[in-house]
Scaffold this motif. Structure first.
Motif, short mmCIF file in Angstrom:
data_model
loop_
_atom_site.label_atom_id
_atom_site.label_comp_id
_atom_site.label_asym_id
_atom_site.label_seq_id
_atom_site.Cartn_x
_atom_site.Cartn_y
_atom_site.Cartn_z
N GLY A 1 0.83 -1.20 0.00
CA GLY A 1 0.00 0.00 0.00
C GLY A 1 0.86 1.24 0.00
O GLY A 1 1.97 1.25 -0.54
N ILE A 2 0.37 2.28 0.65
CA ILE A 2 1.11 3.55 0.68
C ILE A 2 1.55 3.92 2.09
O ILE A 2 1.94 5.05 2.36
N GLY A 3 1.52 2.96 2.98
CA GLY A 3 1.94 3.19 4.36
C GLY A 3 1.04 2.44 5.31
O GLY A 3 -0.19 2.47 5.17
N GLY A 4 1.64 1.75 6.25
CA GLY A 4 0.86 0.94 7.18
C GLY A 4 0.51 1.68 8.45
O GLY A 4 0.74 2.89 8.57
N PRO A 5 -0.06 0.98 9.42
CA PRO A 5 -0.36 1.58 10.71
C PRO A 5 0.93 2.01 11.40
O PRO A 5 1.83 1.20 11.60
N ASN A 6 1.02 3.27 11.74
CA ASN A 6 2.28 3.84 12.24
C ASN A 6 2.24 4.00 13.75
O ASN A 6 1.49 4.83 14.28
N PHE A 7 3.03 3.19 14.46
CA PHE A 7 3.12 3.26 15.92
C PHE A 7 3.77 4.57 16.34
O PHE A 7 4.86 4.91 15.89
N VAL B 1 -1.67 5.01 17.37
CA VAL B 1 -1.38 4.48 16.04
C VAL B 1 -1.99 5.42 15.00
O VAL B 1 -3.17 5.75 15.07
N ASP B 2 -1.17 5.86 14.06
CA ASP B 2 -1.64 6.71 12.96
C ASP B 2 -2.07 5.82 11.79
O ASP B 2 -1.27 5.10 11.22
N PHE B 3 -3.35 5.89 11.43
CA PHE B 3 -3.91 5.06 10.36
C PHE B 3 -4.13 5.84 9.06
O PHE B 3 -4.79 5.33 8.15
N THR B 4 -3.58 7.04 8.95
CA THR B 4 -3.90 7.92 7.82
C THR B 4 -3.71 7.24 6.48
O THR B 4 -4.61 7.25 5.62
N ASN B 5 -2.55 6.66 6.25
CA ASN B 5 -2.26 6.06 4.94
C ASN B 5 -2.90 4.70 4.75
O ASN B 5 -3.41 4.39 3.66
N VAL B 6 -2.89 3.90 5.79
CA VAL B 6 -3.47 2.57 5.66
C VAL B 6 -4.97 2.66 5.42
O VAL B 6 -5.56 1.83 4.70
N ASP B 7 -5.62 3.67 5.97
CA ASP B 7 -7.05 3.85 5.74
C ASP B 7 -7.37 4.01 4.26
O ASP B 7 -8.38 3.48 3.76
N PRO C 1 3.54 -2.29 9.70
CA PRO C 1 3.49 -1.31 10.80
C PRO C 1 4.76 -0.48 10.85
O PRO C 1 5.87 -1.00 10.73
N GLY C 2 4.61 0.82 11.03
CA GLY C 2 5.76 1.70 11.15
C GLY C 2 6.23 1.79 12.59
O GLY C 2 5.45 1.67 13.54
#
Length: 320
Positions: free
Chosen positions: A36-42, A52-58, A80-81
């Protein structure tokens, strides 16, 4: 493959192409995605709760939810980041007063809750991409951590016997996808209680009829093909969002418009071959015509008996 020297210039185009890219795969018979364009970012903890930032994974998984029901692999853009998945290694989390497994459990739990609320396919956490023998221990440690955290792991690798060093992955990784493989290797994975599949095989036979053979053998992991990413659009990157042997589509200057290639059209033919055999299998199971059913069973079994689970013979057959 999302890395680029011109990130700001491609982000808007990339985002516009997400849904067309997923639709392209869906209409050509694909049933799951990876990347994708970025996973869930811890991002740490706040008042004792994991952040957790879900902006890109959403953006990817919300679009995938209505198109694909099978789990998505995190490889190449959904990992995951902040948790060491970029290097496929367990990371020191003592700064948070927790073990790595405890932090990973919190993140996977948060992802699962979001998946349930937004009706996403499950995520399977990729713990390696063709690791060398020097990475076996660290890869297994990451896979063990994912399992302890309540998740499933996946790995892309190759081995052809149960005695090779990399065969030990079968005891740690939930889903093993092999290129070079043999019946003994696949059986070893199944005997270890985990799932087997293949990836990056060449030709219509390998991607269609052979996949049916593997399914009947017991490998339920399925098949993954790298380099379907068509949203890179960086003209100065030599592979331009693909590997040199395959591209599903060509990007255009118009956001949201992709041009499918002959490669993906041929891939759909392979999937149709798989579906034809699956239709035969289901027809046999439901048939009440004794003679016709027996003849069809014999025909299908003869076909399967002529297929050998082995990448060496597979390559010879494909080249022939």
């Amino acid at each position: 493959y999302l890395s680029t020297a011109f990130n700001d210039a491609v982000v808007a185009k990339r985002d516009a192409d997400i849904i067309p890219a997923l639709d392209l795969l869906k209409t050509h018979g694909m049933s799951a995605i990876t990347g994708g364009i970025g996973g869930p970012n811890f991002q740490g903890y706040e008042n004792g709760a994991v952040k957790v930032d879900f902006t890109n994974v959403d953006k990817v998984m919300d679009a995938a939810a209505s198109r694909f029901s099978f789990p998505a692999l995190t490889y190449a853009g959904l990992e995951p980041g902040g948790l060491g998945f970029d290097a496929y290694q367990v990371k020191d989390m003592s700064a948070y007063g927790k073990t790595y497994t405890q932090v990973l459990t919190d993140v996977i739990t948060a992802v699962r809750q979001r998946s349930s609320a937004r009706k996403w396919p499950d995520l399977v956490y990729t713990v390696g991409d063709e690791p060398g023998e020097d990475m076996i221990a660290s890869t297994n440690a990451l896979a063990d951590a994912v399992k302890a955290a309540g998740g499933r792991s996946a790995l892309f690798t190759s081995f052809t016997s149960a005695t090779e060093p990399k065969a030990v992955f079968a005891s740690h990784v939930s889903e093993l996808y092999l290129t070079l493989h043999s019946q003994a290797a696949m059986q070893h994975i199944l005997n270890s209680g985990n799932d087997c599949g293949t990836y990056n095989l060449g030709g219509r036979y390998a991607r269609g009829l052979y996949q049916y053979k593997l399914r009947r053998f017991g490998c339920k992991g399925g098949y993954f093909q790298f380099a379907f990413n068509s949203i890179h659009v960086d003209p100065y990157y030599a592979l331009d969002g693909r590997e040199e042997d395959f591209a599903a589509a060509l990007a255009t200057s118009t956001p949201g418009k992709l041009i499918s290639t002959l490669d993906i059209e041929r891939f759909r033919e392979a999937i149709d071959d798989y579906r034809y055999l699956l239709a035969v299998e289901r027809s046999i199971a439901s048939s009440t015509f004794t003679d016709a059913k027996a003849k069809a069973q014999t025909w299908l079994q003869t076909l399967l008996d002529g297929m050998v689970v082995d990448s060496a013979q597979l390559n010879s057959r494909t080249q022939a």
